[in-house]
Design a protein around this motif. Structure first.
Motif, short mmCIF file in Angstrom:
data_model
loop_
_atom_site.label_atom_id
_atom_site.label_comp_id
_atom_site.label_asym_id
_atom_site.label_seq_id
_atom_site.Cartn_x
_atom_site.Cartn_y
_atom_site.Cartn_z
N LEU A 94 -0.91 22.57 -15.90
CA LEU A 94 -0.01 21.89 -14.97
C LEU A 94 -0.07 20.39 -15.19
O LEU A 94 -1.16 19.81 -15.22
CB LEU A 94 -0.40 22.21 -13.53
CG LEU A 94 -0.46 23.69 -13.13
CD1 LEU A 94 -0.93 23.84 -11.69
CD2 LEU A 94 0.91 24.34 -13.32
N VAL A 95 1.11 19.76 -15.32
CA VAL A 95 1.17 18.31 -15.55
C VAL A 95 2.16 17.71 -14.56
O VAL A 95 3.37 17.90 -14.68
CB VAL A 95 1.60 17.98 -16.99
CG1 VAL A 95 1.51 16.47 -17.24
CG2 VAL A 95 0.76 18.75 -18.00
N ASP A 96 1.65 16.99 -13.57
CA ASP A 96 2.50 16.37 -12.55
C ASP A 96 1.70 15.27 -11.87
O ASP A 96 0.50 15.45 -11.61
CB ASP A 96 2.96 17.40 -11.52
CG ASP A 96 4.14 16.91 -10.69
OD1 ASP A 96 3.94 15.96 -9.90
OD2 ASP A 96 5.24 17.47 -10.83
N ASP A 97 2.34 14.14 -11.60
CA ASP A 97 1.61 13.04 -10.97
C ASP A 97 1.43 13.21 -9.47
O ASP A 97 0.76 12.40 -8.82
CB ASP A 97 2.26 11.69 -11.29
CG ASP A 97 3.69 11.58 -10.76
OD1 ASP A 97 4.31 12.63 -10.52
OD2 ASP A 97 4.16 10.45 -10.59
N GLU A 98 2.01 14.27 -8.89
CA GLU A 98 1.86 14.52 -7.46
C GLU A 98 0.84 15.64 -7.24
O GLU A 98 1.09 16.80 -7.59
CB GLU A 98 3.20 14.92 -6.84
CG GLU A 98 4.26 13.84 -6.94
CD GLU A 98 5.56 14.28 -6.28
OE1 GLU A 98 5.50 14.98 -5.24
OE2 GLU A 98 6.63 13.95 -6.82
N PRO A 99 -0.32 15.32 -6.64
CA PRO A 99 -1.35 16.34 -6.43
C PRO A 99 -0.85 17.53 -5.61
O PRO A 99 -1.25 18.67 -5.88
CB PRO A 99 -2.45 15.58 -5.67
CG PRO A 99 -2.25 14.15 -6.06
CD PRO A 99 -0.78 13.98 -6.23
N LEU A 100 0.02 17.29 -4.63
CA LEU A 100 0.52 18.39 -3.81
C LEU A 100 1.37 19.36 -4.63
O LEU A 100 1.34 20.57 -4.39
CB LEU A 100 1.31 17.85 -2.62
CG LEU A 100 0.49 17.23 -1.49
CD1 LEU A 100 1.41 16.67 -0.42
CD2 LEU A 100 -0.46 18.26 -0.90
N VAL A 101 2.15 18.82 -5.57
CA VAL A 101 2.96 19.68 -6.43
C VAL A 101 2.05 20.55 -7.29
O VAL A 101 2.25 21.77 -7.41
CB VAL A 101 3.91 18.85 -7.30
CG1 VAL A 101 4.60 19.75 -8.34
CG2 VAL A 101 4.95 18.15 -6.45
N ARG A 102 1.03 19.93 -7.88
CA ARG A 102 0.09 20.70 -8.71
C ARG A 102 -0.62 21.77 -7.88
O ARG A 102 -0.78 22.91 -8.32
CB ARG A 102 -0.94 19.77 -9.36
CG ARG A 102 -0.36 18.75 -10.32
CD ARG A 102 -1.41 18.19 -11.27
NE ARG A 102 -2.59 17.67 -10.59
CZ ARG A 102 -2.72 16.43 -10.14
NH1 ARG A 102 -1.70 15.57 -10.27
NH2 ARG A 102 -3.83 16.03 -9.56
N ALA A 103 -1.03 21.41 -6.68
CA ALA A 103 -1.73 22.37 -5.83
C ALA A 103 -0.83 23.55 -5.46
O ALA A 103 -1.25 24.71 -5.46
CB ALA A 103 -2.24 21.68 -4.56
N GLY A 104 0.44 23.24 -5.16
CA GLY A 104 1.38 24.30 -4.82
C GLY A 104 1.64 25.23 -5.99
O GLY A 104 1.66 26.46 -5.83
#
Length: 216
Positions: A7-17
């Motif tokens: 998973l590659v995304d600068d938003e931790p919530l997006v990665r967690a979801g």
């Protein structure tokens, strides 16, 4: 063997979801997370994921350049699905042209996220063909037309490419043409080779940009 995802995304919530949704599946394992595209190449080399779910817009290195970097510098690169807020984003098309295999909307339902990862991993159909069609229609070019002319596809290969552009899987193409699945796989391989395309997405982009397949 489980299907492995980075998973590659600068938003931790997006990665967690995304992690929660994907790891709820018995056949999918999230092997790592990155907050920027700059970390992708070393992580791909270390973790060897089957699929990278890549944000398009990130602060240091965006998903377009990160996709190029992976495909340029990693042997046997993973499939790449870009994550986006808007399906008509020019960044999305840039990532697809750079070699991404499809894209995933951040507002997608959990079952759609799981299906997107599985579809990209299989490589047998195209994610969101209608959106790709709409984006590609804006980028037609004479060089694209010339390149497809040089490919000299046979009549049957042209039929297969048109069906690929509709997002059909190999089995669906086989049913449409009343031939075996192995025959379709051979035609798909020939189309990709003649177009110099990495995968179905790249072939379909070439088909639309050249005008070989009409956007409508």
């Amino acid at each position: 063997m489980p299907l492995t995802v980075l998973l590659v995304d600068d938003e931790p919530l997006v990665r967690a979801g995304l992690r929660a949704v994907l790891e709820a599946q018995a056949d999918i394992t999230v092997v790592g997370e990155a907050a920027d595209g700059a970390a992708v190449v070393p992580m791909v080399r270390e973790l060897r994921p089957d699929v990278v779910a890549m944000d398009v817009r990130m602060p240091l290195l965006d998903g377009i350049e990160a996709t190029r970097a992976v495909l340029r510098s990693v042997d046997r690169p993973p499939k790449i699905v870009v994550i986006t807020t808007f399906e008509n984003d020019a960044y999305v098309y840039g990532a697809l042209r750079a070699g991404a295999d499809g894209f995933l909307l951040k507002r997608a339902r959990p079952d759609e996220i799981v299906q997107a990862v599985r579809v990209v991993a299989s490589g047998e159909s195209l994610l969101f063909p209608a959106a790709v069609r709409k984006l590609a229609a804006e980028y037609g070019s004479d060089p694209a037309r010339a390149a497809l002319d040089r490919a000299a596809l046979t009549g049957r290969e042209g039929e297969v490419l048109r069906l690929m552009a509709r997002g059909l899987s190999n089995a669906e193409i086989a049913a449409e043409l009343v031939v075996g699945t192995e025959t379709v796989k051979s035609h798909v391989s020939a189309v990709l080779a003649k177009l110099g395309a990495r995968d179905r997405t790249q072939a379909v982009i070439a088909a639309y940009e050249s005008g070989f397949v009409a956007p409508s």
